[in-house]
Design a protein around this motif. Structure first.
Motif, PDB file in Angstrom:
ATOM      1  N   UNK A  91      -8.926   5.367   1.277  1.00  0.00           N
ATOM      2  CA  UNK A  91      -9.845   5.707   2.363  1.00  0.00           C
ATOM      3  C   UNK A  91      -9.945   4.566   3.371  1.00  0.00           C
ATOM      4  N   UNK A  92      -9.946   3.344   2.871  1.00  0.00           N
ATOM      5  CA  UNK A  92      -9.996   2.192   3.778  1.00  0.00           C
ATOM      6  C   UNK A  92      -8.731   2.121   4.633  1.00  0.00           C
ATOM      7  N   UNK A  93      -7.598   2.348   4.004  1.00  0.00           N
ATOM      8  CA  UNK A  93      -6.337   2.273   4.741  1.00  0.00           C
ATOM      9  C   UNK A  93      -6.218   3.435   5.718  1.00  0.00           C
ATOM     10  N   UNK A  94      -6.705   4.604   5.320  1.00  0.00           N
ATOM     11  CA  UNK A  94      -6.674   5.768   6.209  1.00  0.00           C
ATOM     12  C   UNK A  94      -7.421   5.468   7.506  1.00  0.00           C
ATOM     13  N   UNK A  95      -8.607   4.864   7.397  1.00  0.00           N
ATOM     14  CA  UNK A  95      -9.384   4.529   8.588  1.00  0.00           C
ATOM     15  C   UNK A  95      -8.641   3.513   9.444  1.00  0.00           C
ATOM     16  N   UNK A  96      -8.003   2.558   8.803  1.00  0.00           N
ATOM     17  CA  UNK A  96      -7.212   1.563   9.532  1.00  0.00           C
ATOM     18  C   UNK A  96      -6.059   2.232  10.274  1.00  0.00           C
ATOM     19  N   UNK A  97      -5.409   3.177   9.602  1.00  0.00           N
ATOM     20  CA  UNK A  97      -4.260   3.866  10.203  1.00  0.00           C
ATOM     21  C   UNK A  97      -4.667   4.720  11.398  1.00  0.00           C
ATOM     22  N   UNK A  98      -5.887   5.253  11.374  1.00  0.00           N
ATOM     23  CA  UNK A  98      -6.340   6.067  12.487  1.00  0.00           C
ATOM     24  C   UNK A  98      -6.492   5.259  13.772  1.00  0.00           C
ATOM     25  N   UNK A  99      -6.556   3.955  13.632  1.00  0.00           N
ATOM     26  CA  UNK A  99      -6.697   3.087  14.806  1.00  0.00           C
ATOM     27  C   UNK A  99      -5.393   2.394  15.172  1.00  0.00           C
ATOM     28  N   UNK A 100      -4.348   2.701  14.409  1.00  0.00           N
ATOM     29  CA  UNK A 100      -3.052   2.067  14.650  1.00  0.00           C
ATOM     30  C   UNK A 100      -1.978   3.153  14.597  1.00  0.00           C
ATOM     31  N   UNK A 101      -1.410   3.536  15.749  1.00  0.00           N
ATOM     32  CA  UNK A 101      -0.431   4.637  15.784  1.00  0.00           C
ATOM     33  C   UNK A 101       0.742   4.454  14.836  1.00  0.00           C
ATOM     34  N   UNK A 102       1.227   3.222  14.683  1.00  0.00           N
ATOM     35  CA  UNK A 102       2.376   2.991  13.808  1.00  0.00           C
ATOM     36  C   UNK A 102       2.015   3.237  12.348  1.00  0.00           C
ATOM     37  N   UNK A 103       0.859   2.732  11.926  1.00  0.00           N
ATOM     38  CA  UNK A 103       0.422   2.958  10.549  1.00  0.00           C
ATOM     39  C   UNK A 103       0.130   4.441  10.319  1.00  0.00           C
ATOM     40  N   UNK A 104      -0.437   5.075  11.339  1.00  0.00           N
ATOM     41  CA  UNK A 104      -0.749   6.498  11.232  1.00  0.00           C
ATOM     42  C   UNK A 104       0.515   7.315  11.016  1.00  0.00           C
ATOM     43  N   UNK A 105       1.567   6.984  11.748  1.00  0.00           N
ATOM     44  CA  UNK A 105       2.823   7.711  11.593  1.00  0.00           C
ATOM     45  C   UNK A 105       3.376   7.552  10.185  1.00  0.00           C
ATOM     46  N   UNK A 106       3.205   6.355   9.630  1.00  0.00           N
ATOM     47  CA  UNK A 106       3.657   6.129   8.257  1.00  0.00           C
ATOM     48  C   UNK A 106       2.927   7.013   7.265  1.00  0.00           C
ATOM     49  N   UNK A 107       1.621   7.183   7.455  1.00  0.00           N
ATOM     50  CA  UNK A 107       0.852   8.049   6.566  1.00  0.00           C
ATOM     51  C   UNK A 107       1.232   9.515   6.748  1.00  0.00           C
ATOM     52  N   UNK A 108       1.448   9.919   8.002  1.00  0.00           N
ATOM     53  CA  UNK A 108       1.843  11.303   8.275  1.00  0.00           C
ATOM     54  C   UNK A 108       3.182  11.613   7.607  1.00  0.00           C
ATOM     55  N   UNK A 149       0.822  -1.201   0.000  1.00  0.00           N
ATOM     56  CA  UNK A 149       0.000   0.000   0.000  1.00  0.00           C
ATOM     57  C   UNK A 149       0.858   1.253   0.000  1.00  0.00           C
ATOM     58  N   UNK A 150       1.908   1.281   0.831  1.00  0.00           N
ATOM     59  CA  UNK A 150       2.752   2.474   0.899  1.00  0.00           C
ATOM     60  C   UNK A 150       3.451   2.724  -0.432  1.00  0.00           C
ATOM     61  N   UNK A 151       3.788   1.657  -1.147  1.00  0.00           N
ATOM     62  CA  UNK A 151       4.375   1.822  -2.477  1.00  0.00           C
ATOM     63  C   UNK A 151       3.342   2.403  -3.439  1.00  0.00           C
ATOM     64  N   UNK A 152       2.083   1.975  -3.310  1.00  0.00           N
ATOM     65  CA  UNK A 152       1.010   2.558  -4.121  1.00  0.00           C
ATOM     66  C   UNK A 152       0.841   4.036  -3.791  1.00  0.00           C
ATOM     67  N   UNK A 153       0.954   4.373  -2.518  1.00  0.00           N
ATOM     68  CA  UNK A 153       0.843   5.767  -2.084  1.00  0.00           C
ATOM     69  C   UNK A 153       1.977   6.608  -2.672  1.00  0.00           C
ATOM     70  N   UNK A 154       3.192   6.076  -2.634  1.00  0.00           N
ATOM     71  CA  UNK A 154       4.334   6.794  -3.205  1.00  0.00           C
ATOM     72  C   UNK A 154       4.134   7.028  -4.703  1.00  0.00           C
ATOM     73  N   UNK A 155       3.631   5.999  -5.382  1.00  0.00           N
ATOM     74  CA  UNK A 155       3.394   6.133  -6.820  1.00  0.00           C
ATOM     75  C   UNK A 155       2.328   7.189  -7.104  1.00  0.00           C
ATOM     76  N   UNK A 156       1.312   7.246  -6.240  1.00  0.00           N
ATOM     77  CA  UNK A 156       0.264   8.246  -6.404  1.00  0.00           C
ATOM     78  C   UNK A 156       0.811   9.655  -6.225  1.00  0.00           C
ATOM     79  N   UNK A 157       1.697   9.833  -5.252  1.00  0.00           N
ATOM     80  CA  UNK A 157       2.287  11.147  -5.027  1.00  0.00           C
ATOM     81  C   UNK A 157       3.160  11.564  -6.211  1.00  0.00           C
ATOM     82  N   UNK A 158       3.835  10.601  -6.825  1.00  0.00           N
ATOM     83  CA  UNK A 158       4.628  10.913  -8.015  1.00  0.00           C
ATOM     84  C   UNK A 158       3.720  11.423  -9.136  1.00  0.00           C
ATOM     85  N   UNK A 159       2.582  10.773  -9.293  1.00  0.00           N
ATOM     86  CA  UNK A 159       1.646  11.186 -10.337  1.00  0.00           C
ATOM     87  C   UNK A 159       1.048  12.554 -10.025  1.00  0.00           C
ATOM     88  N   UNK A 160       0.793  12.800  -8.737  1.00  0.00           N
ATOM     89  CA  UNK A 160       0.252  14.093  -8.331  1.00  0.00           C
ATOM     90  C   UNK A 160       1.258  15.204  -8.627  1.00  0.00           C
TER      91      UNK A 160
END
Length: 204
Positions: free
Chosen positions: A117-134, A66-77
């Protein structure tokens, strides 16, 4: 009469980058169809045409995928931003191009936003995942800032930094609304908002 032997073309193996891209495309498809929790590495490997081992040799877990997909999305943005600022013209021309490109990108990547959006909700309940998104959100803002700075935009550095952060936040919010009800936000209204932000002077 002897028939000429058919020439057997050597099988070309995909490069590592090509393998990664195929796995990422498959992961996005499987995540969107089955949900992040329901998706398996086996299913992702099969969708990509590889073994589970091939997936693990490139990505250690579904979270890494997922994080690799996120990085790819930011490159496209960033590419969308660069294209808009390279279009030249005044603020109105740039923001019009940026708004249309943003909306087009959102509509073309419906599956990605469902997964995000699904991963964002998951990250909000997991501090480690949340930090990765931040961390990645901050990196995305910095990347957007570098793109705008390299365009030669005549704006104060403090204002550029704030604009980069706002652009990341706005694009996420627009994606949420447009995924829910496509067409709710027009390029014209979004352009007016972005133009107002760029024209707004900073205090201090």
């Amino acid at each position: 009469m002897l028939m000429p032997m058919a020439t057997v073309k050597p099988r070309v193996r995909p490069t590592r980058d090509e393998v990664r891209e195929r796995i990422l495309d498959a992961a996005l498809e499987v995540f969107a169809a089955q949900g992040f929790a329901g998706a398996t590495i086996d299913a992702i490997g099969q969708a990509a045409g590889f073994t589970k081992g091939a997936v693990y040799s490139n990505f250690g877990s579904k979270d890494e995928l997922f994080l690799a997909l996120l990085d790819r999305q930011f490159e496209r943005r960033s590419a969308v931003i660069a294209t808009a600022f390279d279009s030249g013209g005044d603020v109105g021309t740039i923001t019009e191009a940026l708004s249309q490109s943003m909306l087009d990108s959102i509509h073309e990547q419906h599956s990605y936003h469902l997964v995000f959006f699904e991963y964002w909700l998951r990250a909000m309940r997991d501090p480690q995942l949340r930090e990765g998104l931040v961390t990645r959100s901050r990196a995305a803002a910095e990347q957007a800032l570098r793109v705008v700075e390299s365009s030669g935009a005549d704006l104060p550095s403090a204002q550029l930094t704030e604009l980069a952060r706002l652009f990341v936040a706005i694009s996420t919010g627009v994606a949420m609304e447009e995924t829910l009800q496509p067409g709710a936000i027009t390029a014209t209204s979004l352009g007016h908002l972005l133009a107002g932000l760029i024209d707004q002077p900073t205090n201090g």
